[in-house]
Design a protein around this motif. Structure first.
Motif, short mmCIF file in Angstrom:
data_model
loop_
_atom_site.label_atom_id
_atom_site.label_comp_id
_atom_site.label_asym_id
_atom_site.label_seq_id
_atom_site.Cartn_x
_atom_site.Cartn_y
_atom_site.Cartn_z
N ASP A 129 0.86 -1.19 0.00
CA ASP A 129 0.00 0.00 0.00
C ASP A 129 0.89 1.23 0.00
O ASP A 129 2.08 1.18 0.29
N ILE A 130 0.27 2.38 -0.34
CA ILE A 130 1.04 3.61 -0.47
C ILE A 130 0.18 4.81 -0.11
O ILE A 130 -1.03 4.82 -0.37
N SER A 131 0.78 5.79 0.53
CA SER A 131 0.16 7.10 0.75
C SER A 131 1.20 8.15 0.40
O SER A 131 2.34 7.82 0.06
N GLU A 132 0.82 9.41 0.48
CA GLU A 132 1.79 10.47 0.20
C GLU A 132 2.85 10.54 1.29
O GLU A 132 3.89 11.17 1.11
N ALA A 133 2.59 9.89 2.43
CA ALA A 133 3.53 9.95 3.55
C ALA A 133 4.45 8.74 3.63
O ALA A 133 5.48 8.79 4.31
N GLY A 134 4.09 7.63 2.95
CA GLY A 134 4.93 6.45 3.08
C GLY A 134 4.34 5.23 2.39
O GLY A 134 3.34 5.32 1.68
N ILE A 135 4.97 4.08 2.64
CA ILE A 135 4.55 2.82 2.01
C ILE A 135 4.53 1.70 3.03
O ILE A 135 5.22 1.75 4.05
N GLY A 136 3.72 0.70 2.75
CA GLY A 136 3.71 -0.54 3.53
C GLY A 136 4.18 -1.67 2.64
O GLY A 136 3.82 -1.75 1.46
N ILE A 137 5.01 -2.54 3.18
CA ILE A 137 5.58 -3.65 2.42
C ILE A 137 5.34 -4.96 3.17
O ILE A 137 5.53 -5.02 4.39
N LEU A 138 4.92 -5.98 2.45
CA LEU A 138 4.82 -7.33 3.00
C LEU A 138 5.85 -8.18 2.27
O LEU A 138 5.82 -8.27 1.05
N ALA A 139 6.78 -8.79 3.04
CA ALA A 139 7.88 -9.50 2.39
C ALA A 139 8.32 -10.69 3.24
O ALA A 139 8.11 -10.71 4.45
N PRO A 140 8.96 -11.69 2.60
CA PRO A 140 9.54 -12.80 3.36
C PRO A 140 10.57 -12.25 4.36
O PRO A 140 11.40 -11.41 4.00
N GLU A 141 10.51 -12.72 5.59
CA GLU A 141 11.36 -12.14 6.63
C GLU A 141 12.85 -12.35 6.36
O GLU A 141 13.67 -11.51 6.76
N ASP A 142 13.22 -13.41 5.64
CA ASP A 142 14.64 -13.61 5.36
C ASP A 142 15.18 -12.58 4.37
O ASP A 142 16.38 -12.30 4.34
N ARG A 143 14.30 -11.96 3.57
CA ARG A 143 14.75 -10.95 2.61
C ARG A 143 14.93 -9.59 3.27
O ARG A 143 15.67 -8.74 2.75
N VAL A 144 14.25 -9.36 4.38
CA VAL A 144 14.29 -8.02 5.00
C VAL A 144 14.93 -8.05 6.39
O VAL A 144 14.82 -7.09 7.14
N ILE A 170 12.36 3.47 8.34
CA ILE A 170 11.52 2.34 8.72
C ILE A 170 10.96 2.61 10.11
O ILE A 170 11.70 2.73 11.08
N VAL A 171 9.65 2.73 10.20
CA VAL A 171 9.02 3.06 11.48
C VAL A 171 8.57 1.82 12.24
O VAL A 171 8.37 1.87 13.46
N TYR A 172 8.38 0.71 11.54
CA TYR A 172 8.06 -0.53 12.25
C TYR A 172 8.33 -1.75 11.36
O TYR A 172 8.34 -1.67 10.14
N LYS A 173 8.59 -2.88 12.03
CA LYS A 173 8.61 -4.20 11.41
C LYS A 173 7.82 -5.12 12.32
O LYS A 173 8.03 -5.11 13.54
N ILE A 185 7.25 2.22 6.12
CA ILE A 185 8.29 3.20 5.81
C ILE A 185 7.68 4.58 5.67
O ILE A 185 6.71 4.77 4.92
N LYS A 186 8.22 5.53 6.40
CA LYS A 186 7.78 6.93 6.33
C LYS A 186 8.76 7.70 5.46
O LYS A 186 9.97 7.66 5.69
N PHE A 187 8.23 8.41 4.45
CA PHE A 187 9.09 9.20 3.59
C PHE A 187 9.66 10.39 4.38
O PHE A 187 8.93 11.06 5.12
#
Length: 218
Positions: A129-144, A170-173, A185-187
């Motif tokens: 997902d995306i907003s003008e303030a940042g993005i959300g990412i869903l990813a395999p934990e070994d990649r991040v 990065i504001v949270y994982k 992620i907050k821009f």
């Protein structure tokens, strides 16, 4: 449920019985859909509430079973147990842990056919997902696993074939199912022209989602 929390919920139930109607919000692909629920019956032994249905809420309920409303500055959530064109049955309200109703920026889910790619720390990912303030990412934990919370990174976004260079922190994982993590992620630095490109993508996605809702109503 603790005694104080139980007392607070029953006080809220009393307010709902008196008020009869409340404004609620459902989120369809992260876009808020406003509706009104009119109370018909409180089934105290089952801790359920029966409401007169609002047809505007039917499309988002096909994706989510959560309805949000505000009372005295607090955000509450109703979990939908069953619904049809005439009635909606929900749980008793509880305090919402997420703050969707308090977002300062509109957020949308990215399109599968028109995705937003993210390059961060040499890793290519996709924005959920995306907003003008940042993005959300869903990813395999070994990649991040090497991405750190509260650290600022150089980020490259690819939106509709254009590459946008910016910075974000990065504001949270958090865990998001077995083997996956969700990252917020907050821009922190975005060029005005790139901000406009992001805003245009969000606006177009809102239109696409609105069209889908219109088709569902048909």
């Amino acid at each position: 449920m603790g005694q104080e929390e139980s007392k607070s919920i029953w006080k809220l139930i009393g307010w709902l019985k008196k008020t009869k109607k409340i404004e609620v919000v459902a989120f369809y692909e992260e876009v808020p859909i406003n509706g009104v629920l009119e109370l018909e019956e409180v089934e105290e032994p089952l801790e359920q509430i029966i409401w007169k249905s609002d047809k505007k809420l039917i499309p988002p309920l096909r994706e989510t079973r959560h309805l949000y409303f505000k009372k005295d500055g607090e955000v509450y959530i109703l979990t939908v147990i069953a619904y049809d064109e005439k009635e909606i049955a929900t749980s008793f309200p509880s305090l919402a842990l997420d703050k969707k109703l308090n977002r300062a920026y509109v957020r949308v889910k990215t399109s599968e056919t028109d995705p937003v790619d993210v390059m961060i720390n040499g890793i290519q990912l996709s924005a959920e997902d995306i907003s003008e303030a940042g993005i959300g990412i869903l990813a395999p934990e070994d990649r991040v696993k090497n991405l750190e919370v509260n650290k600022e990174y150089d980020i490259m976004l690819r939106i509709r074939g254009e590459f946008l260079k910016l910075k974000g922190i990065i504001v949270y994982k958090m865990k998001a199912g077995k083997g996956f993590e969700r990252i917020g992620i907050k821009f922190t630095q975005v060029k005005p022209k790139d901000q406009d490109r992001i805003a245009k993508y969000i606006m177009d996605r809102q239109r696409e989602i609105a069209k889908k809702i219109f088709l569902f109503k048909g």
